[in-house]
Design an enzyme around this catalytic site. Sequence first.
Site, PDB file in Angstrom:
ATOM      1  CE1 TYR A  41      -4.275  -1.026  -0.489  1.00  9.66           C
ATOM      2  CE2 TYR A  41      -3.422  -2.926   0.679  1.00  9.66           C
ATOM      3  CZ  TYR A  41      -4.394  -2.340  -0.118  1.00  9.66           C
ATOM      4  OH  TYR A  41      -5.456  -3.086  -0.558  1.00  9.66           O
TER       5      TYR A  41
ATOM      6  CG  HIS B 171      -4.822  -2.298   3.992  1.00 12.09           C
ATOM      7  ND1 HIS B 171      -5.651  -3.099   3.255  1.00 12.09           N
ATOM      8  CD2 HIS B 171      -5.102  -1.028   3.612  1.00 12.09           C
ATOM      9  CE1 HIS B 171      -6.400  -2.347   2.449  1.00 12.09           C
ATOM     10  NE2 HIS B 171      -6.091  -1.095   2.665  1.00 12.09           N
TER      11      HIS B 171
END
Length: 758
Positions: free
Chosen positions: A287, A440
């Site tokens: 990410y 996440h």
Amino acid sequence: MKKLNKITALAFLVITFLSCFEEKESASAVASNSESETTQEHPKLILTAQGVKNIRAQLGSIPIFDKTLEKVKAEVDAEIVAGIEVPIPKDYSGGYTHSRHKQNWFILQKAGVLYQILDDEKYAKYVKDMLMQYEALYKTLPLHPKTRSYARGKLFWQCLNDSNWLVYVSQAYDCIYNYLSEEERNTLETNLFRPFADHISIGSPQFYQRVHNHSTWGNAAVGMIGLVMNDEELIDRALYGIKDLKLDANKKDDDGGFLNKDGKAGFLANIEEPFSPDGYYNEGPYYQRYAMYPFLVFAEGLHNVKPELKIFEYKDGVLLKSINALLNLSDADGDFFPLNDGQKGMSYYNGSLVTAVDISYHYGNQDPGLLSIAKEQNQVLLDDSGLAVALGIKNGKEKPFNKKSINLSDGPKGAQGGVGILRNKDIELVFKYASQGSSHGHYDKLSYSLYENGEEVIQDYGLARFVNIEQKGGGNYLKENKTWAKQTIAHNTVTQNEVSHYGGKYDIGSQHHPELQYYNFDNEDIQVVSAKENNAYPGTEMLRTMALLSDNDFEKPFMLDIMKVTSKKANQYDFPYYYFGQVIQTNFEYKTPETLKPLGPRNGYQHLFVESMANAKNENSKFTWMNNQKFYTLTTLTNNKDELLFTRIGANDPEFNLRRDPGLLLRRKNTKNTIFVSVIETHGSYSPITESAVNSKSNMSELKVVYNSEDYTAIKLTHVNGKVQLFITVNRETSKEKKHNLKIDNKNYEWSGSYYFE
């Protein structure tokens, strides 16, 4: 008289017109002066007016830039021939309308750049015509018909993708700004761009008003179109978030995150909070790679239009530092380590990293190592930074980008754990002792993965998702991401009583993090990192020390792993090794059941088939396997009550959403305090051509704990030739200056620092 009145009236109109004209000229002059002070000519975001002049002067003499330009031109020309298509939105990720609008945002940005560099009006006309079609469509659109997202867009099923579109399209608009008439600009800004920015931000605060990679895209989208339009309100909203907004701070979205309770939001907060001083991004490299594009292109736009902000100096230059950190979070092939939610195979060949490398080189210290990566990427940005890289390569300035052992702190102040990457020749050990990592994050404190020359030896599973493959859950996260990939048992660390760390609860995990004990990379042959975790299980402390060690008796460096567990009560501990390849040999006898059954009912255990079972009979259990014509051996400390289970991922997975990967699990029951000690060797090779195996057996004869206290743990390693080595790790007072004296088997050992090895 009437005629005179008409003449008088006409004269009045002429005078009024001239007066207005003079006022307009005066206003234009003021605006011009103001704009020149703040670099307001177009293009000005990523590609600048001066950059266009410099590029045109060099065209034909900068091979990597010329090659990129040729490729982009061919792509855009083909789209122009095919014609414009702006369909009514209806699909999830991977569906036709989603993919078409996604393709459009890329093509619009590229066509705008081609207009500036080639000075060919057909590209400006193409961009204008498509934008006008979007203007006509957008003002008719309700929210996207797919309702799954916590923040629905209009062109796309989620605001995140709407933001992607505006980040790219703002660049296209900047490139053709002067090509458009004032009336055309007013139409686009009034009916398309301003409503678009408002929907992303004011209309979707649960998306926008957060510290998260989603919000970063939203901030950049609003800010970049604000820079093009010279709209200070939008720029301010992008930098600092929405002011005076009342939100339900405890409302949880389906991405697992929360609205920011302390009011931190906006682009600057998204730099301040997720990045550590070392440049590590708390959501992980997958990410970070995704977020680096909006971080860097908006920063570049701010640098060009509002240099007074000194954005590349913000938080001690962390944006540029983060690029170096991200490049170091990749294996020998350039693939990012799949920490937290991460798709395997994502690498620095991705377009976001082309942006990162070029911008880092242009605005950083022009590190020649970045040029070698740019050369491997074989493309550059068609802008000012891409030109700088192309000229650097042309002039032969590149040098290898050498990745060495590195410790990256986590947390805004670097005090929330981190990631240690140990590198010794072709072996890479990734030790994760980081914080939860936002929504996440995985529940895998003190976990690790092991690589040899870019190939996984002991794997981290990564995410459970088929990104942008519509047939698999619309290309989005699958339920197995929560039921398997995020659970502790899916990782190479200790699971206690079949319950994940922090109970698998995001709000609990976000309050805690492991703590670094020490790391030491001073000796190339002895790379060590140690960390502890006190909150994963109430009443239990885990202390893990990992090392890559070189010795002449071993063909390659080997991994030493010491996991010390101290608890207030007896527990069951499961300690897995997720390997790849074929079982070659064990020193324990295992039995294969007639029927495969799951290992347990929940917390990831429901997804593990038990393929065989064994009781450990030796103080050391050994397991050799082969993968990609190379041999690997695990030697691990066991007792006669330990169980060894060969497992296979895939139970309770009727839609085959999970990979069927193997594992070996060491189970220790009814134990209070314990220690897991392992060595993993990589050795030898097999040739299917000559049908010969070389060095296929382990060189480690025995592991033994010879001392274990609150202060020290000492491991004796005996080689097959009889050579004995001793590794001592300091468990408490770990400073490099601290002197230690320890007596083991009537022998005194004296040293300074956090470990001893001979």
